[in-house]
Design a protein around this motif. Sequence first.
Motif, PDB file in Angstrom:
ATOM      1  N   ARG A 163      27.648  16.650  58.100  1.00 63.33           N
ATOM      2  CA  ARG A 163      28.778  16.344  59.091  1.00 63.33           C
ATOM      3  C   ARG A 163      28.086  15.451  60.209  1.00 63.33           C
ATOM      4  O   ARG A 163      28.793  14.351  60.619  1.00 63.33           O
ATOM      5  N   THR A 164      26.986  15.866  60.422  1.00 62.24           N
ATOM      6  CA  THR A 164      26.196  15.084  61.540  1.00 62.24           C
ATOM      7  C   THR A 164      26.101  13.600  61.013  1.00 62.24           C
ATOM      8  O   THR A 164      26.212  12.768  61.735  1.00 62.24           O
ATOM      9  N   ALA A 165      25.574  13.667  59.700  1.00 63.70           N
ATOM     10  CA  ALA A 165      25.160  12.462  59.299  1.00 63.70           C
ATOM     11  C   ALA A 165      26.341  11.481  59.103  1.00 63.70           C
ATOM     12  O   ALA A 165      26.257  10.361  59.221  1.00 63.70           O
ATOM     13  N   ILE A 166      27.672  12.046  58.790  1.00 64.06           N
ATOM     14  CA  ILE A 166      29.017  11.400  58.730  1.00 64.06           C
ATOM     15  C   ILE A 166      29.305  11.014  60.042  1.00 64.06           C
ATOM     16  O   ILE A 166      29.707   9.754  60.250  1.00 64.06           O
ATOM     17  N   ALA A 167      29.082  11.568  61.033  1.00 57.87           N
ATOM     18  CA  ALA A 167      29.455  11.328  62.524  1.00 57.87           C
ATOM     19  C   ALA A 167      28.436  10.154  62.620  1.00 57.87           C
ATOM     20  O   ALA A 167      29.019   9.114  63.402  1.00 57.87           O
ATOM     21  N   ARG A 168      27.254  10.071  62.199  1.00 58.31           N
ATOM     22  CA  ARG A 168      26.334   8.977  62.552  1.00 58.31           C
ATOM     23  C   ARG A 168      27.156   7.525  61.850  1.00 58.31           C
ATOM     24  O   ARG A 168      26.962   6.635  62.290  1.00 58.31           O
ATOM     25  N   ALA A 169      27.337   7.653  60.480  1.00 56.58           N
ATOM     26  CA  ALA A 169      27.812   6.818  59.714  1.00 56.58           C
ATOM     27  C   ALA A 169      29.224   5.985  60.355  1.00 56.58           C
ATOM     28  O   ALA A 169      29.322   4.968  60.199  1.00 56.58           O
ATOM     29  N   LEU A 170      29.797   7.106  60.964  1.00 56.81           N
ATOM     30  CA  LEU A 170      31.239   6.497  61.618  1.00 56.81           C
ATOM     31  C   LEU A 170      31.107   6.194  62.790  1.00 56.81           C
ATOM     32  O   LEU A 170      32.364   5.234  63.248  1.00 56.81           O
ATOM     33  N   VAL A 171      30.257   6.277  63.534  1.00 59.44           N
ATOM     34  CA  VAL A 171      30.285   5.979  65.087  1.00 59.44           C
ATOM     35  C   VAL A 171      30.463   4.587  65.252  1.00 59.44           C
ATOM     36  O   VAL A 171      31.082   4.201  66.425  1.00 59.44           O
ATOM     37  N   ASN A 172      29.857   3.854  64.651  1.00 57.89           N
ATOM     38  CA  ASN A 172      30.017   2.402  65.051  1.00 57.89           C
ATOM     39  C   ASN A 172      31.217   1.439  64.156  1.00 57.89           C
ATOM     40  O   ASN A 172      31.402   0.413  64.143  1.00 57.89           O
ATOM     41  N   ASN A 173      32.301   2.524  64.064  1.00 58.79           N
ATOM     42  CA  ASN A 173      33.484   1.983  63.333  1.00 58.79           C
ATOM     43  C   ASN A 173      33.481   1.137  62.123  1.00 58.79           C
ATOM     44  O   ASN A 173      33.779  -0.145  62.081  1.00 58.79           O
ATOM     45  N   PRO A 174      32.935   1.420  61.123  1.00 60.62           N
ATOM     46  CA  PRO A 174      32.576   0.701  59.966  1.00 60.62           C
ATOM     47  C   PRO A 174      33.925   0.575  59.140  1.00 60.62           C
ATOM     48  O   PRO A 174      34.657   1.363  59.407  1.00 60.62           O
ATOM     49  N   SER A 175      33.989  -0.402  58.339  1.00 59.12           N
ATOM     50  CA  SER A 175      35.038  -0.775  57.739  1.00 59.12           C
ATOM     51  C   SER A 175      34.899   0.129  56.326  1.00 59.12           C
ATOM     52  O   SER A 175      36.025   0.781  55.605  1.00 59.12           O
ATOM     53  N   THR A 176      33.822   0.512  55.902  1.00 57.64           N
ATOM     54  CA  THR A 176      33.538   1.245  54.696  1.00 57.64           C
ATOM     55  C   THR A 176      32.333   2.350  54.879  1.00 57.64           C
ATOM     56  O   THR A 176      31.529   2.147  55.718  1.00 57.64           O
ATOM     57  N   ILE A 177      32.572   3.345  54.214  1.00 55.72           N
ATOM     58  CA  ILE A 177      31.490   4.486  54.284  1.00 55.72           C
ATOM     59  C   ILE A 177      31.267   4.714  52.854  1.00 55.72           C
ATOM     60  O   ILE A 177      32.034   4.959  51.951  1.00 55.72           O
ATOM     61  N   ILE A 178      29.874   4.613  52.569  1.00 57.49           N
ATOM     62  CA  ILE A 178      29.355   4.969  51.289  1.00 57.49           C
ATOM     63  C   ILE A 178      28.630   6.178  51.389  1.00 57.49           C
ATOM     64  O   ILE A 178      27.683   6.383  52.062  1.00 57.49           O
ATOM     65  N   ALA A 179      28.700   7.106  50.546  1.00 50.32           N
ATOM     66  CA  ALA A 179      27.982   8.054  50.302  1.00 50.32           C
ATOM     67  C   ALA A 179      27.404   8.532  48.913  1.00 50.32           C
ATOM     68  O   ALA A 179      28.138   8.228  47.883  1.00 50.32           O
ATOM     69  N   ASP A 180      26.253   8.623  49.180  1.00 50.55           N
ATOM     70  CA  ASP A 180      25.384   8.668  47.895  1.00 50.55           C
ATOM     71  C   ASP A 180      25.056  10.303  47.431  1.00 50.55           C
ATOM     72  O   ASP A 180      24.198  10.837  48.054  1.00 50.55           O
ATOM     73  N   GLU A 181      25.746  10.770  46.640  1.00 51.80           N
ATOM     74  CA  GLU A 181      25.743  12.340  46.098  1.00 51.80           C
ATOM     75  C   GLU A 181      25.736  13.124  47.551  1.00 51.80           C
ATOM     76  O   GLU A 181      24.750  14.184  47.814  1.00 51.80           O
ATOM     77  N   PRO A 182      26.994  12.878  48.324  1.00 47.90           N
ATOM     78  CA  PRO A 182      26.764  13.646  49.690  1.00 47.90           C
ATOM     79  C   PRO A 182      26.790  15.196  49.468  1.00 47.90           C
ATOM     80  O   PRO A 182      26.388  15.996  50.285  1.00 47.90           O
ATOM     81  N   THR A 183      27.249  15.928  48.547  1.00 44.37           N
ATOM     82  CA  THR A 183      27.230  17.186  48.427  1.00 44.37           C
ATOM     83  C   THR A 183      26.236  17.776  47.281  1.00 44.37           C
ATOM     84  O   THR A 183      26.180  18.780  47.123  1.00 44.37           O
ATOM     85  N   GLY A 184      25.302  16.742  47.155  1.00 40.80           N
ATOM     86  CA  GLY A 184      24.139  17.244  46.095  1.00 40.80           C
ATOM     87  C   GLY A 184      23.411  18.549  46.451  1.00 40.80           C
ATOM     88  O   GLY A 184      22.947  19.108  45.531  1.00 40.80           O
ATOM     89  N   ASN A 185      23.209  18.654  47.636  1.00 41.79           N
ATOM     90  CA  ASN A 185      22.306  19.665  48.238  1.00 41.79           C
ATOM     91  C   ASN A 185      23.350  20.943  48.916  1.00 41.79           C
ATOM     92  O   ASN A 185      22.641  21.718  49.329  1.00 41.79           O
ATOM     93  N   LEU A 186      24.522  21.017  48.450  1.00 47.01           N
ATOM     94  CA  LEU A 186      25.638  21.858  49.196  1.00 47.01           C
ATOM     95  C   LEU A 186      26.150  22.772  48.207  1.00 47.01           C
ATOM     96  O   LEU A 186      26.306  22.128  47.264  1.00 47.01           O
ATOM     97  N   ASP A 187      26.424  24.000  48.649  1.00 44.65           N
ATOM     98  CA  ASP A 187      27.189  24.799  47.968  1.00 44.65           C
ATOM     99  C   ASP A 187      28.617  24.473  47.701  1.00 44.65           C
ATOM    100  O   ASP A 187      29.155  23.612  48.622  1.00 44.65           O
ATOM    101  N   ILE A 188      29.422  25.150  46.825  1.00 45.98           N
ATOM    102  CA  ILE A 188      30.807  24.361  46.280  1.00 45.98           C
ATOM    103  C   ILE A 188      31.777  24.392  47.622  1.00 45.98           C
ATOM    104  O   ILE A 188      32.292  23.377  48.008  1.00 45.98           O
ATOM    105  N   ASN A 189      31.679  25.496  48.394  1.00 42.80           N
ATOM    106  CA  ASN A 189      32.650  25.622  49.525  1.00 42.80           C
ATOM    107  C   ASN A 189      32.327  24.888  50.664  1.00 42.80           C
ATOM    108  O   ASN A 189      33.161  23.988  51.227  1.00 42.80           O
ATOM    109  N   THR A 190      31.083  24.539  51.044  1.00 44.97           N
ATOM    110  CA  THR A 190      30.673  23.534  52.017  1.00 44.97           C
ATOM    111  C   THR A 190      31.009  22.067  51.436  1.00 44.97           C
ATOM    112  O   THR A 190      31.391  20.947  52.173  1.00 44.97           O
ATOM    113  N   SER A 191      30.799  21.962  50.179  1.00 44.68           N
ATOM    114  CA  SER A 191      31.033  20.577  49.462  1.00 44.68           C
ATOM    115  C   SER A 191      32.671  20.141  49.649  1.00 44.68           C
ATOM    116  O   SER A 191      32.906  19.127  50.160  1.00 44.68           O
ATOM    117  N   TRP A 192      33.343  21.184  49.365  1.00 45.83           N
ATOM    118  CA  TRP A 192      34.801  21.001  49.909  1.00 45.83           C
ATOM    119  C   TRP A 192      35.118  20.477  51.364  1.00 45.83           C
ATOM    120  O   TRP A 192      36.035  19.645  51.545  1.00 45.83           O
TER     121      TRP A 192
END
Lengths: 303, 229
Positions: B145-174
Amino acid sequence: MSTGVYMQMLLLRQAYYIFQEVGRSLIRNSLLNFAAVGTTAISLFVLGVGVLLVINTNEIAKTIESDIEIMVYMRHNLAEEDALTLEPLIDNISGVQETTFISRDEALKSLVKQFGDEVEESVGEENPLPDTIKVKISDPREVNKIAAEIEDLPGVESVRYGGQDFVKKLFSLTNWVRIIGLLLITLLGFCGIFLIATTTRLTIFARRREINIMKYVGATDWFVRWPFLLEGIILGFFGALLAVGVLYFSYGALIAKIQETISFLPLVNSSAVLFRIFEGLLAIGIVMGAVGSTFSVRRYLRV
Amino acid sequence: MISFFNVSKVYPNGVKALQGVSLQIEKGEFVFIVGPSGAGKSTLIKLIFREELPTKGQIYINGRSILRMKRRDVPYLRRQIGMVFQDFRLLPDRTVYENVAFAMQVVGAKRSEIKKRVPEVLKMVGLEKRMDDYPLQLSGGEQQRTAIARALVNNPSTIIADEPTGNLDINTSWEIMECFQEINDKGTTIIIATHAKEIVDSMRQRVIGLERGKIVRDEHRGVYANATT
């Protein structure tokens, strides 16, 4: 806000960040930086020693070269007035810098002064010494040619000069010193650049994640490059400063020691010349730092 | 808006990562890119981000051709796109706040702007209470979520995530996917390359399926795999 003012503010804000980064990196990697400054200092110190060696050898060679002179002895039966007329003739030969006429009486007087009255007694009434013209020449490599020309003049008994071999050897020696010096300087220059490049590469390697993230969030190449460039420049500058400091004190002490023992040796000790060398070393240190770090950071910008 | 026209990518080692891919992603869409490993998902993302150039074809991002773009203009393209990675890519020696502020410093934002914007974004991803913690003190989900905040902070038009939940358990992924959904609801285009089948199936968003470098399907309100396959 006009775009100009906006750009200035942008630069100012980025400058703040960049200096913060440089400071952070210099403190964080203090051991590494210490090594970089040390190696730069050593290479620049050797470089400085090389330069001083070359210019001093040149100076000594120049002095010895300028000391080479041709002694022209007149026929014993030549009257002094006739001998005097030869002087302008010799003066006209190209390559002759200066002539001094030494009459046989003057020659005897200096001999007596050197060796005492017995000389005068043993010589007796008749002065056996010839009139002499001392010839200084501008280029010692032409000593042979000029001497031969003088020998052909009427009234000249013989000419004598410092051996041609000696002059030749001296020249090949000074040439070798120059060539080796230049090679040494080039080699050490590259060594210094390589060392700074290696050091900044280590810093950059330690921070490659940061650079990678910077590139991903849209940092310009210059924004990434500046802190490393500045770091390289600072390292190079302090390395050079250290080298200059050590060089200044050790050279000063060495010169004083040498002049105590061999006072006639013409050594370079003018502060103007030394300061120019020191300035040069500082400039080289800065350039080495800049080149080294630019070289290292380039690879990591290609993301 | 992102447009691919007949894009192929062959790497110098001969691997054909993408072959004749054409697609269009409109502003504000939520897109999953799915497919087995080596299908070309990461290459697709790298092309959008201009980390790689296509061997053939044309790519437009917000109306600008990637191919005709000069090297020095690439940073400005990237400021319009926020990236999120499987391994988070946070700086371990900086706090959550500093990690997010970093992205704004890099683009030369005002300090007052940074002070205002960073807490705002951290609140958006639910990390307002962890601002002064270091990444290693956080759970995987919080790091992402910190990484998402960093991606979001400059108000981009698009956010691209490459396997963002690959290292996370299913609840956290949700949680992470809900976070993306909230960002998408505010109008940001979201593109996610993922293997998380259940999530894709239940979110019913647009799904682009890649196999061996080709688009095998492109469905709105799609699922991870076709019932027929």
